[in-house]
Structures are given as C-alpha cells and as structure tokens.
Write an enzyme that holds these catalytic residues in place. Structure first.
Site, mmCIF file in Angstrom:
data_model
loop_
_atom_site.group_PDB
_atom_site.id
_atom_site.type_symbol
_atom_site.label_atom_id
_atom_site.label_comp_id
_atom_site.label_asym_id
_atom_site.label_seq_id
_atom_site.Cartn_x
_atom_site.Cartn_y
_atom_site.Cartn_z
ATOM 1 N N SER A 118 0.861 -1.187 0.000
ATOM 2 C CA SER A 118 0.000 0.000 0.000
ATOM 3 C C SER A 118 0.891 1.227 0.000
ATOM 4 C CB SER A 118 -0.880 -0.010 1.250
ATOM 5 O OG SER A 118 -1.357 1.281 1.510
ATOM 6 N N ARG A 120 38.207 -0.475 10.152
ATOM 7 C CA ARG A 120 37.292 0.666 10.109
ATOM 8 C C ARG A 120 35.862 0.232 9.776
ATOM 9 N NH1 ARG A 120 40.222 5.192 9.735
ATOM 10 N NH2 ARG A 120 38.706 6.404 8.582
ATOM 11 N N MET A 130 -1.472 11.774 -2.035
ATOM 12 C CA MET A 130 -2.359 10.644 -1.713
ATOM 13 C C MET A 130 -2.150 10.175 -0.275
ATOM 14 S SD MET A 130 -2.306 8.181 -4.992
ATOM 15 C CE MET A 130 -3.411 8.414 -6.355
ATOM 16 N N THR A 160 27.732 8.409 6.273
ATOM 17 C CA THR A 160 28.691 7.839 5.338
ATOM 18 C C THR A 160 28.017 6.795 4.460
ATOM 19 O OG1 THR A 160 30.484 6.222 5.167
ATOM 20 C CG2 THR A 160 29.468 6.408 7.313
ATOM 21 N N ASP A 178 0.033 4.011 1.031
ATOM 22 C CA ASP A 178 -0.423 4.944 2.067
ATOM 23 C C ASP A 178 0.310 4.798 3.402
ATOM 24 O OD1 ASP A 178 -2.304 5.613 0.170
ATOM 25 O OD2 ASP A 178 -3.768 4.171 0.924
ATOM 26 N N SER A 234 29.355 4.291 3.263
ATOM 27 C CA SER A 234 29.854 2.946 3.574
ATOM 28 C C SER A 234 29.034 2.284 4.681
ATOM 29 C CB SER A 234 31.305 3.014 4.032
ATOM 30 O OG SER A 234 32.075 3.744 3.132
ATOM 31 N N ARG A 275 -5.097 8.404 1.358
ATOM 32 C CA ARG A 275 -6.441 8.131 1.887
ATOM 33 C C ARG A 275 -6.600 8.742 3.281
ATOM 34 N NH1 ARG A 275 -8.220 2.097 0.402
ATOM 35 N NH2 ARG A 275 -6.321 1.554 1.479
ATOM 36 N N ARG A 334 -0.583 28.341 -6.857
ATOM 37 C CA ARG A 334 -1.021 27.287 -7.795
ATOM 38 C C ARG A 334 -1.261 26.001 -7.029
ATOM 39 N NH1 ARG A 334 0.514 29.808 -12.858
ATOM 40 N NH2 ARG A 334 0.398 31.948 -12.092
ATOM 41 N N GLY A 389 34.726 1.067 1.287
ATOM 42 C CA GLY A 389 35.887 0.785 2.141
ATOM 43 C C GLY A 389 35.914 -0.686 2.517
HETATM 44 P P1 ADP Z 1 -6.830 -2.393 -0.386
HETATM 45 O O1 ADP Z 1 -6.480 -3.834 -0.240
HETATM 46 O O2 ADP Z 1 -5.767 -1.631 -1.102
HETATM 47 O O3 ADP Z 1 -7.256 -1.796 0.920
HETATM 48 P P2 ADP Z 1 -9.608 -2.621 -1.222
HETATM 49 O O4 ADP Z 1 -10.152 -2.136 0.065
HETATM 50 O O5 ADP Z 1 -10.251 -2.106 -2.464
HETATM 51 O O6 ADP Z 1 -8.070 -2.315 -1.403
HETATM 52 O O7 ADP Z 1 -9.693 -4.200 -1.224
HETATM 53 C C1 ADP Z 1 -9.278 -4.962 -2.325
HETATM 54 C C2 ADP Z 1 -10.165 -6.153 -2.510
HETATM 55 O O8 ADP Z 1 -10.139 -6.963 -1.325
HETATM 56 C C3 ADP Z 1 -11.623 -5.839 -2.723
HETATM 57 O O9 ADP Z 1 -11.911 -5.539 -4.064
HETATM 58 C C4 ADP Z 1 -12.307 -7.115 -2.278
HETATM 59 O O10 ADP Z 1 -12.260 -8.064 -3.289
HETATM 60 C C5 ADP Z 1 -11.418 -7.575 -1.135
HETATM 61 N N1 ADP Z 1 -12.003 -7.130 0.140
HETATM 62 C C6 ADP Z 1 -11.866 -5.929 0.736
HETATM 63 N N2 ADP Z 1 -12.561 -5.876 1.886
HETATM 64 C C7 ADP Z 1 -13.155 -7.092 2.031
HETATM 65 C C8 ADP Z 1 -14.000 -7.676 3.005
HETATM 66 N N3 ADP Z 1 -14.391 -7.000 4.091
HETATM 67 N N4 ADP Z 1 -14.401 -8.951 2.816
HETATM 68 C C9 ADP Z 1 -14.000 -9.642 1.738
HETATM 69 N N5 ADP Z 1 -13.217 -9.133 0.783
HETATM 70 C C10 ADP Z 1 -12.783 -7.883 0.909
#
Ligand code: ADP
Length: 817
Positions: free
Chosen positions: A209, A788, A253, A576, A211, A578, A255, A338, A623
């Site tokens: 991920s 060293r 990004m 460093t 994030d 190294s 989330r 911007r 080194g």
């Molecule tokens: P991430 O794994 O990056 O958090 P998602 O939340 O979109 O992304 O989850 C990816 C996939 O995992 C989903 O499309 C679904 O197939 C599966 N998934 C997510 N949450 C659940 C859940 N509570 N139960 C079963 N499958 C899940």
C-alpha cells in the site's frame, strides 16, 4: 506445499519484488509456486479452460475437479526453472500459450510459475500479475467459488499482498475455510478425499500500500517509492516556485493516513502540512496557516509550499481541500498560488531501493511463515518493526488499523497519532520545530547556547539536511548555530560563521557538503582545537560524518583529561555511504547511495540484457565494509556478491564461474539475460574487477561474455533520498536536545572543577527503531578499528540470501558444484 501468491487492491511499487521473493523462496524450500492473476478476481474466475490431459502446471484440474499429485516431470531444479508464463503476464493473455502443452492460456487465472518467470521483476513498478477490485469476493458465494478453484488446483497456501481491505478479505477466507469446504462437499463439488486433503488453508499477508496506513508495521510496501515520487515533484516545483516567488499547494495521496504528506513535508522542506491525524489546533485553520506563512515570507522566503493530504480536515472533521487553501493564500496574503495534484504519478514508476529490499525480505519470511504454520496458528501479516521483519496476527493488525479511523472520526486525534507507528508523532513535532518561526519556543536567555556544527569525512546524502535541522532547532530555542567550514582545519583557521534560518532553507535537498568537509582528525592539533573551541565560546560540538568523525570523537573524549575546553557535550551523527560506523544500523547517506547503486545497476542490466549473455561485474565503494555491495545485490538481484568481510579466493572464482556456465546453459535459447556480479572495492586487492572480468570472459567461452563497470564517486548520489532527509531531521533534532541537556547540566555545576558527564561524548545510533545516544567509549568494543567497520554487522546474512535468490546457492547445491 503448493503456494499461490496474488496482489490485490491498489497497486504499489515493490509488489513485483514481493511476488518474486515468494516464488523463489518457495521453490528453494521445495514448494510448487503459482500466481493468481488479477487479485481475488482471478481466484473467483479460476481456470475456466478444461484440460483432459492434465495441465502444464502439474495439477490435473479436469472438469470433475479431482486433483491428482503433480507429474514427476514437473518437479526438480530444471522444471522449477521455467514454466514460461512470464511472457504471458507481460504481453496480455490473448496470444499467450502454455509453452509445455502449447495450449492457449486465455481464461486461466491460477498459473504455475517457475524461477525464471519472475526474473527481472525487481525493478518493475506496479504489479505484473495484475490487480483488480473484486466485488464478488465480498460475498460468500464468491469466496466459495474461490475456495473451489484453489482446491481444484491443489493449492493449500496463499500469500496475499495488498492493503487493509485485501487482508481483511484474506482473513475472512481463512476463517470461513472449514465452512466453505463443508459446503463444497455437500454440494458434491469436491470429493470427501479432497475435503480431507484441503481442510486447512494457510494464509499470510504482505502489506502492499502506498499509504503506509497499516498498523503494527512501520512501513508498507510501496510507501517509500511514493515518497520518492512526491519529493521529486516537490524538488521540481521548488525551483519554479522560487523563481516566481509563488506559493504551491500540493495534494498528496494517502487516503485516511497522513504519513506520505507528513514525510513529504519533512523531507521536502514544506511550510505547512495538513494531515488527518493532527489537524490545526486553532479554531480557524486559515488564521493558523496564514500566520505561519506570513512569518516565513517576512523572513525573506521567496517560495511557499503547503502539503494537503488527501484525507485532510480541520479539527471538526470538515474537509480541507487544496483549492480552498489556494483561495485563502491568494486572498489573505496576496500570494500567486497554484495547486498541484500529483495523483497517480505517486503510485507508479520504478521501486526505490527500500521497496526492493523490504518486499524481498518480507516475501522470504512469508514463505517461511507458511511452512511453519499449523492449523492452530493465526494467519500472519508480515511487517517490519525495529528494522526487523516481524510476524503479527493479521486480524489484530487489521483491527488496529480500523481503530485509527474510529479515533479520527471521534475527533480523538491523540489516540489516532499514537496508533500510527512510533515515529509519526516525533516526525510531526520535528516538522513544526524545523519549519516554525514562532517565538513561543524561544528559551530564557540564560539557557542560550553556542553550538558548533561541522562535517567530517567524505560527503554523504543528508549531511546538509541534518545541518539545516540542527540550525533551525537552535534558532527556534534562541541558541546560536555556528557553521565550521572544512572540519577541524577550518576551526583552527577561525572559519566559523553563524547560520541563519533563511541561509539553510534550501539545504534540505542539497547533496554534497555545504560546510565543506575533509578527513582530518584532531591528532596532534588537539590542544589547538580545544583552544579554538574556547575562543569561540562553544557550548557544544556537533559532528556529522563517517568513521573519521567517530575517531575524532574518541580522540576528543580522550583529550578531555588534559583540556577542560573539551568538557562540552560532543556528539557524532554518522553520515557515510559505507555505513561502517559501529553499532548504528544506518548512517545518513547509505540510503541515497543504495539508490544510486540501484539506478546504475538497472541501467547496466538493461545494457547487459540487450546483448543477452553478458555478465557485468560492478564495483562499489564502501571501504572495508560490504554493506553497500550486499544490500545492492539484494536490491538489484545480482547473482554473486564479493565483500571484504568474506574476502575472495581462487576456489570461489572457480566455482562461481562454473555456476555461471551452468546457469547460462540452463537458460532457454534466445532467452538468456544479463546478470550482475557486485564487488565491493576492497573485497580483494588481487582480484580486481578487471581480473575477475577477464577470468569470467575466458571461462564463459561461447556461453557468456563479461564486462565491468566501476561506479566510484557516483555512489555519493546527487539529491539525497527522502529517507536520508527524514532520518537526518529526526536524528539531528535528538542530537540537539542531547547537547542542550548536557550543556545545561555542565552550566549548573560550580564554575570551578566542572566535570563533564562521561556520557556526554556520544554517537547517535539506530538499533532497530530505537535511537540512542551511545557513549563513544561503549562504541569501541563493537568496532573493528583496524578495518574501520563494526563487528558483527546485522546485514551479514543477506549476502547468502542475495545469492540464494540470485540462484547461486540453490543451483550450486543441486548441481553438485
Ligand atoms: P486495499 O487492499 O488496497 O485496501 P480494497 O479495500 O479495495 O483495497 O480491497 C481490495 C479487494 O479486497 C476488494 O476488491 C475485495 O475483493 C477484497 N475485500 C476488501 N474488503 C473485504 C471484506 N471486508 N471482505 C471480503 N473481501 C474484501
């Protein structure tokens, strides 16, 4: 075990390295390996094509769904080498065929892969095996079909690489598994024999991920690369912002997690950050932001950068959006502002060094965890904690991650921040210290200090960032930060000047050494140095540098016996490429250099692969310490690595050239590849890269050719990596707090006969995630002063791992060499 690996949810850099490591380690451990294309979608779709002769992947998944054991010809080293699906995954499914049976692979989602299928994957961004969001998998029907497909392929273990959603799904599948098997049996979809054989499914999760939002792990796969992309963009924006005296609002990004925004703020030298975990505390965020930026502008800053995390909000959870921030800056401060939304550029691209090493180590651990798991053990998530790869119960990690979201929605920001990794709060406080000009932090006059900062040894990425952070900390507290030019030589020449807030502003991103540096240690000049410290009324000395700085600190500490001027706190921050300073696991600059090495090796490998059978021998600096070579081999997929710690001899070269011959013999005709050998410059004085290359070329004969490249000083890297910059800030601030503590303690003693605390001559060290100021005397027992470097380095075992994954040990062992 038959292990399948899938990537799911949002893609992230490093997923391919994870899949590669899982496949290779599983083969090494004697398992059969499969990939599932398109995440859970592929698991639900399964292999639609019936094949009455048994399939090339060794499992007979005919219509009846009865699984038979793999065929003998699919076993063993050579079979494991190639199943030839790599092309399929890259070129799309339409024209792909199974090389063994010659049948079309269209509609096949669970496919057997071999060693060579995953070669070259380390450097690729995104996920080659595909990912998708799968609504069906959220339903019990979908998961039942997925279970059926797994059983049909004879798979009993699954590695899922994805975010918290994907891992939640994985956990559900494992929890429901007995029920799913029972349902399939009662419907007649599987036999009683199958139900018995597949009554347990082992699952391990890897966190992919960008994030970095998963609890119980310090970093997620892909987050460091995303940070690289963000910082590159910020560095580019920075020059145009400065030219036009503009303000830029940058949306990043993440989330609901502010990690990327916060680290970008720290590493990119932003003026203000908005993150979900720590919203502005004032009733009006507009007033708070404008006050900060106004002060920066009044100080003379020509550019303004504000980072807005995707999920940013004020303390009442009202979203804060970049356009609104822009309007405020325009209206209230008349700044030409911007907005830049980095969007998907943050996801893509080549993985940085960290996103190659981390997923590799975690992929290996995932396979080990699967092989050690029993029906009673929980499903693990592989994390990283204290620079150690860890196993944590997947359910707990998912629950704790959800707890952060709950805390934020309850406006309990303190809990949300605490639940993130331990550095999070520290990074936020650090950001405020180095960016703020708020006079509230100024200490009473009697506490003010004069702190000298110098660079010692070769330049290393992050030295300037550390100096900037130290100077800003001093200024925030009312101290005087003094730059010493050219190390001890400069001190003795009185080349000392005070640093200002504005002067250091752009130092965050600068490579090299703004202060100038050399390798001189005090030696016989120690008395002169002591008197100059007194002359300039220095209350504390901060040395940023490599092994020479460590030696200098030792000498200065020793000199305290004779020179009371040296009773001041003396601190060394290791910097460093190294990475050879004892005790500490990471010195500043080591990440920048590793990235420079990876970049160079990617280019070299491309050239080597273009001319097919070519081995490139790459020489690295470092080194007498093999850190850079070893980690470089792990990060680039080099097949052999030579280090000074292990050394070299004729026998080694003989067996290595034999291994390469055998390896090239086993390559499919027309599908050979370039291979890398990494040699640390001091691994051997006799076997230079030139000699090694000539030997390999001679031995390679018609099978392969050999060339060499010496990377030399390019490894110092240009712009320091975000990890080095962030680390520089974190460590530098701790050093300053340490100097304050000891300088004040010294002042509190009666003027006559002041005695320094022996602990006040220290090196800041990272061991695991714990950062300590280790007294220099204690460091000595961990130091190999002659060579060293530290004794017993933590990365020593990775040489073997790199070579296992490079296939050397695996094939050497099996082929009786
Ligand atoms: P991430 O794994 O990056 O958090 P998602 O939340 O979109 O992304 O989850 C990816 C996939 O995992 C989903 O499309 C679904 O197939 C599966 N998934 C997510 N949450 C659940 C859940 N509570 N139960 C079963 N499958 C899940």
């Amino acid at each position: 075990m038959r292990i399948a690996v899938l990537t799911s949810g949002g893609d992230s850099a490093g997923m391919n390295a994870a899949v590669r490591a899982v496949v290779k380690q599983a083969i090494v451990r004697g398992c059969e390996t499969y990939i599932v294309r398109e995440g859970y979608e592929g698991l639900v779709r399964g292999n639609l094509e019936a094949n009455d002769n048994g399939t090339a992947n060794g499992a007979n998944n005919d219509q009846s769904g009865v699984c038979t054991p793999p065929r003998p010809e699919d076993q063993g080293v050579e079979a494991n080498l190639r199943f030839g699906y790599g092309g399929l995954l890259r070129d799309g499914e339409g024209d792909s065929t199974d090389p063994t049976s010659g049948k079309s692979l269209k509609g096949r989602y669970i496919v057997r892969v071999g060693w060579d299928d995953v070669r070259g994957w380390m450097g690729e961004g995104g996920t080659i095996i595909g990912t998708a969001r799968c609504a069906a998998f959220r339903t019990i029907e979908g998961r039942t079909t997925a279970a059926h497909n797994l059983i049909k392929e004879g798979i009993n273990a699954l590695v899922v690489c994805g975010g918290d959603g994907s891992l939640t799904g994985a956990d559900k599948l494992r929890a429901e598994w007995p029920q799913l098997v029972a349902d399939l049996l009662s419907k007649g979809s599987i036999t009683a024999e199958q139900a018995e054989m597949y009554k347990h499914l082992m699952i391990v999760g890897l966190v992919g991920s960008i994030d970095n939002d998963m609890a119980m792990t310090d970093l997620t796969i892909g987050a460091p690369t995303a940070l690289h992309r963000i910082c590159e963009s910020m560095d580019n924006i920075s020059s145009t912002a400065s030219s036009h005296s503009r303000a830029f609002v940058i949306e990043v990004m993440g989330r609901y997690c502010g990690w990327l925004a916060l680290m970008a703020g720290v590493s990119g030298g932003a003026d203000f950050v908005f993150i979900p975990e720590c919203p502005p505390t004032a009733d009006s965020w507009e007033d708070e932001m404008c006050a900060v930026i106004k002060r920066h502008r009044e100080m003379g800053k020509r550019k303004t950068m504000v980072i807005v995390a995707e999920g940013a909000h004020d303390k009442n959870l009202n979203p804060i959006k970049p356009d609104k921030v822009k309007d405020i800056l325009r209206e209230r401060l008349s700044l030409d502002t911007r907005v830049t939304t980095l969007g998907h550029t943050q996801r893509g691209g080549r993985p940085c060094a960290y996103d190659r090493v981390l997923p590799t180590l975690q992929g290996v651990e995932a396979v080990n965890a699967l092989l050690e798991s029993t029906p009673e053990t929980p499903s693990y998530m592989i994390g990283i904690h204290e620079n150690k790869i860890s196993r944590v119960p997947l359910v707990e990690a998912v629950q704790q991650t959800q707890a952060v979201a709950t805390a934020i929605s309850n406006k309990d920001f303190a809990t949300a921040t605490r639940l993130r990794d331990p550095e999070f709060k520290e990074a936020f406080d650090g950001f405020l210290t180095v960016s703020s000009l708020d006079p509230v932090y100024i200490l009473p006059k009697e506490k003010h200090l004069r702190i000298a900062i110098m660079h010692i040894g070769a330049p290393a990425g992050g030295m300037n960032a550390a100096t900037r952070a130290a100077a800003r900390y001093c200024l925030a507290h009312g101290h005087t930060p003094l730059a010493v030019q050219n190390g001890f030589t400069g001190l003795m020449d009185d080349a000392i000047y005070p640093l200002t807030w504005l002067k250091v502003d752009s130092w965050m991103t600068r490579g090299g050494s703004e202060l100038g540096t050399n390798r001189n240690v005090p030696g016989e000049d120690i008395g002169n140095i002591a008197s100059h410290l007194q002359k300039h009324d220095i209350d504390g000395l901060f040395m940023i540098g490599g092994f020479e700085a460590f030696e200098a600190l030792l000498e200065l500490e020793e000199g305290r016996k004779y020179y009371p001027q040296l009773h001041i706190p003396l601190v060394h921050l290791p910097a460093t490429l190294s990475n050879n300073v004892p005790v500490t696991e990471f010195s500043l600059g080591s990440d920048t250099s590793l990235n420079a090495l990876v970049d160079a090796c990617d280019a070299i490998r491309q050239s080597a692969s273009a001319s097919r059978n070519r081995v490139f021998v790459v020489e690295t600096q470092g080194g007498m310490c093999g850190y850079l070579a070893t980690m470089g081999a792990l990060a680039t997929g080099a097949v052999i690595v030579y280090t000074p710690e292990v050394g070299m001899n004729l026998h080694m070269l003989r067996s290595d050239s034999k291994f390469l011959q055998r390896r090239y013999e086993l390559d499919e005709k027309g599908k050979a590849e370039g291979r890398l050998v990494i040699k640390s410059e001091k691994a051997s004085n006799v076997f230079s890269v030139d000699v090694i290359t000539k030997i390999l070329r001679e031995e390679g004969g018609k099978l392969f050719d050999a060339r060499y490249a010496s990377l030399g000083h390019t490894l110092q890297g240009g712009i320091p990596s975000p990890i080095d910059r962030a680390r520089a800030v974190r460590l530098s601030l701790k050093c300053m707090a340490f100097i304050e503590e000891h300088a004040w303690a010294l002042r509190d003693q009666p003027a006559k006969g002041r005695k320094p605390n022996p602990k006040s001559a220290a090196v800041i060290t990272i061991t695991g995630s714990s950062v300590n100021l280790t007294p220099v005397k204690e460091m000595v027992e961990h130091a190999d002063m002659k060579n060293r470097r530290g004794v017993d380095p933590w990365w020593a075992d990775y040489k073997q791992l790199a070579e296992i994954l490079g296939s050397k040990n695996y094939f050497a062992g099996k082929l009786g060499q």
